[in-house]
Design an enzyme around this catalytic site. Structure first.
Site, PDB file in Angstrom:
ATOM      1  N   GLY A   9      -1.872  22.425  -9.068  1.00 28.56           N
ATOM      2  CA  GLY A   9      -0.517  22.180  -8.596  1.00 28.56           C
ATOM      3  C   GLY A   9       0.170  21.112  -9.436  1.00 28.56           C
ATOM      4  O   GLY A   9      -0.155  20.913 -10.606  1.00 28.56           O
ATOM      5  N   GLY A  12      -2.671  18.514 -10.305  1.00 30.56           N
ATOM      6  CA  GLY A  12      -3.777  19.125 -11.026  1.00 30.56           C
ATOM      7  C   GLY A  12      -3.376  19.713 -12.363  1.00 30.56           C
ATOM      8  O   GLY A  12      -4.105  19.585 -13.354  1.00 30.56           O
ATOM      9  N   ASP A  30      -7.065  28.261 -10.038  1.00 35.73           N
ATOM     10  CA  ASP A  30      -6.090  28.101  -8.964  1.00 35.73           C
ATOM     11  C   ASP A  30      -5.873  29.468  -8.337  1.00 35.73           C
ATOM     12  O   ASP A  30      -6.049  30.500  -8.999  1.00 35.73           O
ATOM     13  CB  ASP A  30      -4.762  27.549  -9.522  1.00 35.73           C
ATOM     14  N   ASN A  86      -6.847  13.928  -1.654  1.00 39.43           N
ATOM     15  CA  ASN A  86      -6.626  12.808  -0.732  1.00 39.43           C
ATOM     16  C   ASN A  86      -7.486  12.938   0.513  1.00 39.43           C
ATOM     17  O   ASN A  86      -7.009  12.805   1.642  1.00 39.43           O
ATOM     18  CB  ASN A  86      -5.145  12.727  -0.334  1.00 39.43           C
ATOM     19  N   LYS A 181      -7.927   4.127  -2.155  1.00 40.29           N
ATOM     20  CA  LYS A 181      -6.661   4.840  -2.326  1.00 40.29           C
ATOM     21  C   LYS A 181      -5.879   4.871  -1.020  1.00 40.29           C
ATOM     22  O   LYS A 181      -4.641   4.769  -1.012  1.00 40.29           O
ATOM     23  CB  LYS A 181      -6.934   6.269  -2.819  1.00 40.29           C
ATOM     24  N   HIS A 184      -4.283   1.557  -0.671  1.00 36.53           N
ATOM     25  CA  HIS A 184      -3.183   1.544  -1.650  1.00 36.53           C
ATOM     26  C   HIS A 184      -1.947   2.227  -1.064  1.00 36.53           C
ATOM     27  O   HIS A 184      -0.823   1.706  -1.151  1.00 36.53           O
ATOM     28  CB  HIS A 184      -3.643   2.255  -2.926  1.00 36.53           C
ATOM     29  N   ASN A 185      -2.137   3.391  -0.453  1.00 33.63           N
ATOM     30  CA  ASN A 185      -1.001   4.108   0.115  1.00 33.63           C
ATOM     31  C   ASN A 185      -0.408   3.386   1.319  1.00 33.63           C
ATOM     32  O   ASN A 185       0.803   3.422   1.535  1.00 33.63           O
ATOM     33  CB  ASN A 185      -1.419   5.523   0.504  1.00 33.63           C
ATOM     34  N   GLU A 188       1.737   0.825  -0.096  1.00 35.76           N
ATOM     35  CA  GLU A 188       2.914   1.519  -0.619  1.00 35.76           C
ATOM     36  C   GLU A 188       3.926   1.790   0.499  1.00 35.76           C
ATOM     37  O   GLU A 188       5.142   1.607   0.310  1.00 35.76           O
ATOM     38  CB  GLU A 188       2.456   2.825  -1.264  1.00 35.76           C
ATOM     39  N   TYR A 189       3.435   2.213   1.667  1.00 38.71           N
ATOM     40  CA  TYR A 189       4.318   2.441   2.810  1.00 38.71           C
ATOM     41  C   TYR A 189       5.115   1.172   3.122  1.00 38.71           C
ATOM     42  O   TYR A 189       6.341   1.208   3.317  1.00 38.71           O
ATOM     43  CB  TYR A 189       3.494   2.804   4.050  1.00 38.71           C
TER      44      TYR A 189
END
Length: 328
Positions: A9, A12, A30, A86, A181, A184-185, A188-189
């Site tokens: 996607g 990727g 894919d 994720n 991660k 980290h997110n 980020e929020y």
């Protein structure tokens, strides 16, 4: 080295191209045949030389589970699976155990960089044994930021340091990559929410006549300069008052997992939690909570309320003359 990549996607597909630019062979699969190099997972596995490394880049949950289940049947002892999606860190522990029973290694990798990663590099946080990480290290090195990337050292944080000095970390054992991660997110929020609140307050101030240029001025010399700020300015350059957008924000799930992990570990996260709840509020056309608050204010103080179909009801509304309880 050779790499099998499952999921081509937005992320990727760009990762495949960046790894190839790094001099490695990537065979991609894919469900969309227009972007795939092979027609099935079996064909992908058969195209790789042993010991094989297959990177999974599909949505978290059932899609990842089914892909790893199938790879577990196709791969051989000594091969390695990398989950770069994720996934929740607890799923990593489960997947590692399932594959370990078949002699297959497992590394989890949190990937940050979005649509800009092809040119600027990806920040990578990975978890697993040192032996398994070493098998995929050349790919990590190709994906992470390096000196040839378009993004400057100043944008990355300055300090005169070399581009590519950071951006990649072996965070710990299996699950550590996705846990890092996730946090980290969550950060980020909270950062995005802070920029959003500041922007709205500036827009509401009559004395501030050019909010966009205020944001732009912060890009140099301030403690809040960052890539997110750069992107905010880019957005405002395209639509100065964001009139083309609806104030609706989805959440990817990692913000929720961050709050849940904080509860499990009794770690207070007021800013991150508030930023997640703010996204929930953005999805309500007419807040049920605020209806209750309006009704209570009207009941105890006779405060005016707005009717569902417009108009106001004043201090003579039901409840305005109710005698309050004593001893409260």
């Amino acid at each position: 080295m050779e790499l099998g990549l499952v999921g081509l996607g937005k992320m990727g597909g760009n990762m495949r191209e960046r790894i190839r630019r790094g001099g490695h062979t990537v065979i991609g699969y894919d469900r969309n045949p227009d972007v795939a190099d092979v027609g099935s997972l079996k064909e992908l596995v058969d195209s790789l030389s042993a010991p094989r490394v297959v990177w999974v880049m599909v949505p978290a949950g059932s899609a990842t589970q089914s892909t790893i289940d199938e790879l577990g049947e196709l791969l051989s002892p000594g091969d390695l699976v990398v989950d770069g999606g994720n996934s929740r860190w607890t799923d990593d522990e489960k997947h590692a155990e399932e594959l370990k029973a078949k002699g297959i290694g497992f590394v989890d990798c949190g990937v940050s960089g979005g649509v800009w990663g092809l040119e600027n590099g990806y920040a990578l946080m990975y978890g697993g044994s040192a032996e398994d990480v070493a098998k995929v290290q050349p790919v990590f090195d190709a994906l992470k930021p390096n000196e040839s990337d378009a993004q400057s050292a100043t944008t990355r944080g300055g300090g005169g340091r070399r581009v590519g000095e950071f951006g990649s970390v072996h965070a710990g054992k299996v699950g550590a990559g996705h846990f890092a991660k996730m946090v980290h997110n969550g950060i980020e929020y909270a950062m995005m929410q802070s920029f959003a609140e500041g922007w709205e307050l500036l827009e509401a101030a009559d004395s501030v006549t050019d909010v966009r240029e205020v944001f732009r001025s912060w890009q140099e010399g301030t403690v809040i300069r960052s890539w997110l700020l750069d992107l905010a300015v880019k957005a405002l350059d395209s639509d100065e008052h964001l009139d083309a957008l609806r104030g609706y924000a989805a959440d990817s799930g990692e913000g929720r997992w961050t709050v849940e992990a904080a509860i499990d570990k009794a770690v207070p996260l007021p800013a991150i939690t508030a930023s997640l709840f703010a996204r929930f509020s953005s999805r309500q056309e007419d807040s049920p909570q605020m209806k209750m608050i309006a009704a209570l204010r009207n009941q105890f103080g006779g405060h005016a309320v707005t009717a569902a179909k417009g108009g106001e009801k004043g201090a003579d509304s039901p409840g305005a003359d109710v005698t309050p309880p004593t001893g409260g």
